[in-house]
Write a protein that holds these residues in place. Structure first.
Motif, short mmCIF file in Angstrom:
data_model
loop_
_atom_site.label_atom_id
_atom_site.label_comp_id
_atom_site.label_asym_id
_atom_site.label_seq_id
_atom_site.Cartn_x
_atom_site.Cartn_y
_atom_site.Cartn_z
N VAL A 196 -8.92 -4.25 1.58
CA VAL A 196 -8.40 -4.11 2.95
C VAL A 196 -9.53 -4.24 3.97
O VAL A 196 -9.40 -4.95 4.97
CB VAL A 196 -7.69 -2.74 3.12
N GLN A 246 -8.57 -0.97 -3.84
CA GLN A 246 -7.83 -1.85 -2.92
C GLN A 246 -8.27 -1.62 -1.48
O GLN A 246 -8.06 -2.50 -0.62
CB GLN A 246 -6.32 -1.65 -3.07
N LEU A 247 -8.88 -0.46 -1.20
CA LEU A 247 -9.40 -0.23 0.15
C LEU A 247 -10.57 -1.17 0.44
O LEU A 247 -10.80 -1.56 1.59
CB LEU A 247 -9.83 1.23 0.31
N ALA A 281 0.54 3.92 -3.07
CA ALA A 281 0.35 5.35 -2.78
C ALA A 281 1.38 6.19 -3.53
O ALA A 281 1.06 7.25 -4.09
CB ALA A 281 0.45 5.60 -1.27
N PHE A 294 0.82 -1.21 0.00
CA PHE A 294 0.00 0.00 0.00
C PHE A 294 0.85 1.26 0.00
O PHE A 294 0.47 2.27 -0.59
CB PHE A 294 -1.00 -0.04 1.15
N GLY A 297 -6.50 2.24 -7.16
CA GLY A 297 -5.92 2.37 -5.81
C GLY A 297 -7.01 2.38 -4.75
O GLY A 297 -6.89 1.71 -3.71
#
Length: 607
Positions: A525, A521-522, A54, A50, A518
């Protein structure tokens, strides 16, 4: 098969004398249990991933809107983004650390360290790794190297900035630029420790597979996952020491006045006292690891895909021996193709033709794997869960990225697109995205095994897959055309070249896709963390799999099986196997676990 899974833990203690009570520190921190160490690798790898993602979003914003002021730049980068405008020096540093984190820390140890640790003892029928202590040391060296790499982001002159390949002279002269100072030294120290960690792990995996297989587990009955991890470890032991030597020689050039990689250097008109070295020597040393590294990253993902795909197609894997042979062929050929990264370094054209030949040759075993996956899917009873979707996605990106590799592997064609975005598009698809898909497939598939039978949310998994799959192609497919137009990689901005102005909209499009990917991907998570604590508990063998790991108890015990280790009587891919009259071998069950003896009138498949 669930009877085996519920034998009391007391038997285990009687058998193995583990009478000492584990403390929090011995169980969760300095653990020697391969299952806990695999979780440590996974969580460390995901955190590094991550950070890497970022960084990529920051420099993609700079490429899409060069010179624009963004509050997030000033907030994250501080003095490197005065008034919110990204400094050119930090741009190259972000590219450098992004590449380093993703290739080594996420896709090498995050992927291979996690699943080799989790699956090798469980799938071959072993109590643990050959050396639990060495396994623990391997992880902690990886952790220390990760911490040093992150610390390098905060040094005064900035982190290493010479591209993830760290070519001299930028990496060999501390005074060359801000990113050549303390940040570069920390990069080299971190990588030296990382390589030591990788070698310890690889030696452990090799010895475990050779020596600790349970009764009946011949090499031709091993799941393809184990073949993949085994061969990956062998490639690592052969090629990683070469990068270690390159890092140590670089440290000597930087700190002790040697000139292995330096010759005839001028800074501001002043001649430096270096002679006799060659930066091309460093290129050879780096890429002798660098190309096998592609397969150190990719082969475990392909092994995971073989297991997930066969299980969810409810069919035997197509061409088991051909798959094993292709893994071995890729491993061998990967060590003799490194020169295709150096076609524009001034190498002898005859040598270029040799590397072209060996590079194109590696397409054959790669194609064998791709065709075998497609034929495994053909007419299968497909269970399209998230793990299966990511496996199918891997085959897609492996083929797409592999086709552009034919262009880059040809010395004549490569010269036109070398060091452009075409190269970036190629290796991100064939290695980066494919390996990430393999990693996600493995996490969704073996999550219940890692976290006491809890399942990840399937619907969130679908959302995660589709957004990621669409956006991955949205980022990297247009990049091929940007590269063919001649846009060079690693440039902070292309405003000095008016002929690239019309491609700015394409950069914006790719950046928007990257930001959406991006953020997606949260979702993963959230799904991952919430499922660890609140996920629904599934059956002991949720996917109807044949391999031995699903015969162990849900609650983890050090030693894996409470009683006797199961014996193996068949290969790992007896799915939908029937007698001549069409009845399943085990009535009403379309799979036959490896520890079930051959039934009356049943023939073992000649694979």
């Amino acid at each position: 098969m669930s009877e085996v899974a519920h034998v009391s833990h007391d038997d285990h203690h009687d058998d193995h004398g583990h009478h000492h009570k584990e403390t929090f520190i011995t169980k969760y921190i300095f653990s020697q249990d391969h299952k806990m160490i695999s979780k440590q690798y996974l969580i460390t790898g995901l955190i590094m991933g991550f950070i890497g993602i970022a960084m990529s979003l920051l420099f993609r914003m700079q490429l899409a809107w060069p010179g624009e002021s963004f509050g997030i730049f000033e907030a994250v980068l501080g003095k490197w983004a005065p008034d919110g405008v990204m400094d050119a020096d930090i741009y190259l540093a972000l590219v450098t650390i992004h590449g380093t984190l993703m290739v080594f820390f996420v896709l090498t140890q995050g992927l291979s360290g996690t699943f080799s640790n989790l699956l090798i003892p469980l799938q071959i029928g072993a109590r643990d790794m050959a050396s639990g202590f060495m396994n623990m040391i391997s992880y902690w060296m990886f952790f220390i190297s990760s911490v040093i790499m992150i610390i390098s982001l905060f040094v005064e002159a900035g982190p290493a900035a010479a591209g993830w390949t760290i070519y001299p002279p930028l990496s060999a002269l501390p005074m060359a630029q801000p990113g050549s100072g303390m940040g570069m030294t920390l990069w080299l120290v971190s990588m030296a420790i990382f390589i030591a960690s990788s070698l310890l792990g690889s030696l452990n995996y090799i010895v475990t597979v050779i020596n600790l297989r349970t009764k009946g587990m011949s090499m031709t009955r091993l799941p393809l996952t184990i073949w993949a991890f085994f061969v990956t470890a062998i490639i690592g032991v052969i090629s990683f020491p070469v990068l270690l030597s390159a890092a140590l020689l670089l440290i000597m050039d930087r700190s002790f006045g040697t000139s292995f990689f330096l010759s005839d250097i001028f800074i501001q008109g002043e001649v430096l006292h270096y002679q006799g070295g060659s930066p091309v020597l460093y290129e050879h040393l780096f890429w002798f690891l660098g190309h096998p590294e592609v397969y150190i990253v990719l082969i475990p993902a392909l092994g995971i895909t073989s297991e997930v795909m066969s299980t969810n197609a409810r069919k035997p894997i197509f061409g088991y021996r051909a798959m094993v042979a292709s893994i071995l062929a890729i491993a061998f050929l990967s060590t003799i193709v490194w020169g295709h990264h150096m076609f524009v370094s001034g190498m002898n054209p005859f040598l270029g033709s040799v590397f072209t030949f060996t590079t194109l040759l590696i397409a054959i075993p790669s194609a064998v794997k791709a065709f075998n996956y497609i034929t495994t899917l053909w007419k299968g009873n497909l269970q399209l869960n998230p793990a299966m979707l990511f496996s199918i996605g891997l085959v897609s990106t492996f083929i797409t990225g592999g086709l552009t590799g034919i262009i880059l592997g040809d010395s004549t064609l490569d010269i036109n697109v070398h060091d452009t975005y075409f190269v970036v598009a190629h290796f991100h698809l064939v290695m980066g995205i494919s390996a990430l898909y393999g990693m996600f497939a493995g996490i969704y598939h073996w999550f219940p095994k890692m976290f006491h039978g809890r399942m990840m949310n399937k619907n969130l998994g679908y959302v995660h897959f589709w957004i990621t799959a669409v956006c991955a192609y949205g980022v990297f497919f247009p990049m091929h055309f940007v590269g063919m137009a001649g846009v060079p990689r690693r440039y902070y901005e292309n405003t000095a070249f008016p002929m690239f102005d019309e491609l700015t909209n394409v950069q914006v499009l790719m950046t928007v896709f990257a930001i959406i990917a991006g953020l997606a991907q949260l979702i993963f998570v959230y799904n991952f963390i919430s499922s660890i604590f609140y996920g629904k508990k599934g059956p002991v063998n949720p996917w109807g799999s044949n391999t031995l790991e699903w015969t162990t108890p849900r609650e983890h015990i050090h030693g894996n099986w409470p009683g006797e280790i199961p014996h193996v009587y068949r290969w790992a891919y007896d799915y939908s196997k029937t007698y001549e009259n069409g009845e399943y071998i085990i009535a009403g069950q379309d799979f036959v676990p490896q520890n079930v003896p051959l039934q009356e009138n049943e023939e073992e498949l000649n694979h």
